[in-house]
Design an enzyme around this catalytic site. Structure first.
Site, PDB file in Angstrom:
ATOM      1  N   ASP A   1      51.004  37.068  49.451  1.00 47.79           N
ATOM      2  CA  ASP A   1      51.696  36.244  48.441  1.00 47.79           C
ATOM      3  C   ASP A   1      53.219  36.441  48.495  1.00 47.79           C
ATOM      4  OD1 ASP A   1      49.450  35.004  47.490  1.00 47.79           O
ATOM      5  OD2 ASP A   1      49.435  35.973  45.529  1.00 47.79           O
TER       6      ASP A   1
ATOM      7  N   THR B   1      41.587  38.684  41.047  1.00 55.36           N
ATOM      8  CA  THR B   1      41.557  38.098  42.390  1.00 55.36           C
ATOM      9  C   THR B   1      41.526  39.166  43.468  1.00 55.36           C
ATOM     10  OG1 THR B   1      42.765  36.540  43.818  1.00 55.36           O
ATOM     11  CG2 THR B   1      44.095  38.082  42.583  1.00 55.36           C
TER      12      THR B   1
ATOM     13  N   THR C   1      39.948  33.589  43.612  1.00 55.32           N
ATOM     14  CA  THR C   1      40.261  34.109  42.285  1.00 55.32           C
ATOM     15  C   THR C   1      39.240  33.641  41.255  1.00 55.32           C
ATOM     16  OG1 THR C   1      42.604  34.089  42.829  1.00 55.32           O
ATOM     17  CG2 THR C   1      42.104  34.260  40.532  1.00 55.32           C
TER      18      THR C   1
ATOM     19  N   GLY D   1      43.027  29.343  41.620  1.00 50.30           N
ATOM     20  CA  GLY D   1      43.579  28.224  42.395  1.00 50.30           C
ATOM     21  C   GLY D   1      44.975  28.445  42.942  1.00 50.30           C
TER      22      GLY D   1
ATOM     23  N   GLU E   1      46.490  40.612  49.055  1.00 51.72           N
ATOM     24  CA  GLU E   1      47.460  40.076  48.075  1.00 51.72           C
ATOM     25  C   GLU E   1      48.893  40.051  48.585  1.00 51.72           C
ATOM     26  OE1 GLU E   1      46.805  37.957  45.090  1.00 51.72           O
ATOM     27  OE2 GLU E   1      45.381  39.602  45.108  1.00 51.72           O
TER      28      GLU E   1
ATOM     29  N   SER F   1      52.912  36.272  41.523  1.00 51.32           N
ATOM     30  CA  SER F   1      51.615  35.614  41.318  1.00 51.32           C
ATOM     31  C   SER F   1      51.810  34.312  40.547  1.00 51.32           C
ATOM     32  CB  SER F   1      50.700  36.541  40.518  1.00 51.32           C
ATOM     33  OG  SER F   1      49.532  35.853  40.123  1.00 51.32           O
TER      34      SER F   1
ATOM     35  N   ARG G   1      48.675  43.925  38.811  1.00 50.84           N
ATOM     36  CA  ARG G   1      48.934  43.360  40.133  1.00 50.84           C
ATOM     37  C   ARG G   1      48.954  44.463  41.186  1.00 50.84           C
ATOM     38  NH1 ARG G   1      48.486  38.481  42.608  1.00 50.84           N
ATOM     39  NH2 ARG G   1      50.374  37.769  43.645  1.00 50.84           N
TER      40      ARG G   1
END
Ligand code: GLU
Length: 599
Positions: free
Chosen positions: A451, A427, A409, A497, A448, A475, A111
């Site tokens: 998020d 992603t 993604t 998704g 990212e 995530s 990540r």
């Protein structure tokens, strides 16, 4: 996004022997022998991804004697070329690996991380959250990429070939080009305005100032060179040296067109952030489900705990005997409850005290399952429980805010002839990421960090997903591998998704394991997604089905979502055979291939 026309590789030569056999949908005509099929059965290993060029890159590696980890890296790198708005070396992801010799499952958390200078006010200006859209197309949302380090970690741990060798098919694809399809054009079109803010992005993705033409060849020589450099020097070249400087400069001073009238907020990423980046090898989550063991990602992804908790909740009902409406009802309610707990408890475990084990314990699920009624629907937001002190039917907690997550993604699933399996989701966050291309490097940086929750909740309730220095945003990615009681793979799958990833994986697993659907049909089944919200999203296939009225009669409310997820998976068959499966329709259908098709 729909993908009515398959994107075709113009040059990646793949022999007819690697073509898949199909079943569920008519094959599309391919160039140079690359066929697109949603199902393939055979020996020697299998690859399923959204894209035939990418699956072919993985198959090429398997045919050359590479293992599943090698093939997964090659497939992912090819997706970075043909799906540059969904995945690439500017992003991150989660890699789950089953080792056939030890019959154990391992994971890599790749990540992205927030800059070391970030705090919970990362997205706050003048006491208010900045507009989401402004955060997306900015340096502020770019986390340190984790994907190159994930590839290197996977190869160092379990691979058999060098990164340089495995990047070759993708490098070729970037240099010689692939054929533009409707999806690539329409994804470019939906990003056109913001791509024009950044001249390097416009130059690459709007060739000659125009949208790429369907049927034309799209080349990315800058990315070919970047792959060549990473192959030669190792993935560390992205984290130290000239490329690292280029990334830092781009994030901290986004190269925006002064005429565009757009202010791209700068980030605060440092060379130290990049050199300090580490993937995490960590234990998977493990959930026992009807005699099988379901392995998935532990936090910083909420995938493993949320899918796991929901499965444990569902285990108290025999879903194989339930009516279709009762099955969907149970699935929706289990998702609702599991999302309540996800919101309250899951964040980066390096910063938050996450009760990972307790969240996937049967004891906790039993305490939560008692909230579900056969003839009534829970009211969202459902309050979280306390996994460390499970109290039957407890509703005393306070719901945490939900965060928006993109819907881009990509997921790939690979098996090899030795029985090793990889389930890997990667992603750059939303379609087109931050829209910022690193000049002359051929790839887009992620967004990212959007998020994270943007502001602390008001009234105050603990939110484990606020930004912090070096913190990983929570995530939903849920690459999953299921083993039988002998420790042998049954099935592996995953999906893109955003937060719907969790429900897509859960629904596909129960469709396959409980409802007896063939894997490709479990993937194709019309989807519902409930995430502790008032209404449940459903695809047109459910919207127009009698199930909708049956569920409404017990209190369900729905809203339509044209398309949820784009799953891929592999299933182990007897005698060393594999079945690869992908979407039949969504995103224009995915690409399943095997090394040696069974007659
Ligand atoms: N950023 C999302 C996550 O990590 C994934 C985005 C997507 O699937 O489009 O869960």
């Amino acid at each position: 996004m729909t993908r009515p026309v398959a994107r075709r590789l113009a040059v990646l030569a793949v022999s007819a022997a690697v073509m898949s056999v199909g079943a569920a949908a008519p094959p599309s005509a391919g160039q140079n022998g690359v066929e697109k099929e949603p199902v393939a059965v055979g020996h020697g290993g299998a690859v399923a991804s959204v894209d035939p060029d990418a699956s072919a890159a993985g198959i090429e590696v398997l045919r050359g004697g590479g293992n599943a980890v090698d093939a997964a890296v090659a497939t992912a790198a090819a997706l970075g070329v043909t799906e540059p708005y969904s995945a690439g070396i500017g992003g991150g992801g989660y890699f789950v690996y089953y080792d056939a010799v030890s019959r154990t499952v391992h994971t890599i958390d790749g990540r992205e991380t927030a800059p070391l200078t970030a705090d919970e006010n990362l997205f706050v200006e003048d006491g208010k959250a900045i507009p989401f859209a402004d955060a997306v197309s900015s340096g502020l949302s770019v986390g340190t990429p984790g994907t190159p380090a994930t590839w290197q970690t996977a190869l160092d741990s379990w691979g058999s070939k060098r990164l340089g060798t495995l990047l070759k098919p993708a490098e070729r694809l970037a240099r010689d080009g692939f054929t533009v399809d409707e999806t690539f054009r329409s994804q470019t079109a939906s990003n056109e305005t913001r791509f024009r803010y950044f001249p390097d992005t416009a130059e690459l993705f709007l060739p000659g100032g125009e949208l790429p033409v369907v049927g034309s060849t799209f080349k990315n020589p800058d990315l070919a060179r970047t792959y060549e450099e990473l192959g030669r020097k190792g993935a560390g070249a992205l984290y130290r040296g000239k490329l690292a400087h280029d990334i830092v400069d781009t994030v901290n001073e986004p190269p925006v067109d002064p005429q565009a009238g757009y202010t791209a907020r700068p980030g605060d990423l440092s060379l130290k952030d990049l050199s300090a980046y580490r993937t995490k090898r960590q234990a998977p989550t493990k959930t026992s489900y009807r005699g099988l063991d379901v392995y998935a990602m532990a936090p910083s992804s909420s995938g493993g705990t949320t899918v796991g908790e929901a499965l444990n909740i569902l285990e108290s009902t025999d879903l194989s005997k339930a009516s279709e409406a009762q099955y969907l009802h149970r699935y929706i309610e289990a998702s609702r409850i599991a999302f309540a707990d996800r919101g309250r408890w899951v964040g980066d475990p390096a910063f938050e005290d996450v009760p990972t084990k307790e969240l996937v314990s049967q004891k906790y699920a039993d305490a939560r399952a008692c909230l579900i009624k056969d003839d009534a629907v829970l009211t969202s937001p459902v309050a979280p429980g306390d996994p460390r002190n499970p109290a039957k039917c407890d509703t005393s907690g306070t719901a945490a805010p939900t965060t928006y997550e993109g819907d881009s993604t990509t997921h790939l699933t690979v098996a090899d002839k030795w029985g090793n399996v990889v389930s890997y989701t990667l992603t750059i966050e939303q379609t087109g990421g931050s829209a910022i291309t690193v000049p002359d490097r051929g790839f887009i940086l992620n967004n990212e960090l959007t998020d994270f929750s943007f502001t602390p909740a008001s009234p105050a309730v603990h939110d484990p997903n606020l930004p912090g220095p070096g913190k990983r945003p929570r995530s939903s990615m849920s690459p999953t591998i299921v083993l039988d009681k002998h420790g042998k793979p049954v099935v592996a799958l995953g999906s893109p998704g955003g937060a719907t990833i969790i429900t897509t994986v859960l629904q596909t697993l129960t469709g396959f394991l409980d409802r007896g659907l063939p894997l490709v049909d479990a993937i194709a089944a019309p989807r519902a997604s409930q995430r502790n919200q008032t209404t449940t999203e459903i695809e047109p296939g459910l919207w127009t089905s009698p199930r909708k009225a049956e569920l409404e009669a017990i209190g369900h409310g729905f809203r339509q979502n044209a398309e949820i997820g784009a799953a891929t998976g592999v299933q182990r068959l007897p005698n060393g055979k594999w079945l690869a499966a992908a979407e039949t329709e969504r995103r224009g259908g995915g690409s399943a291939m095997v090394v040696s098709p069974a007659p």
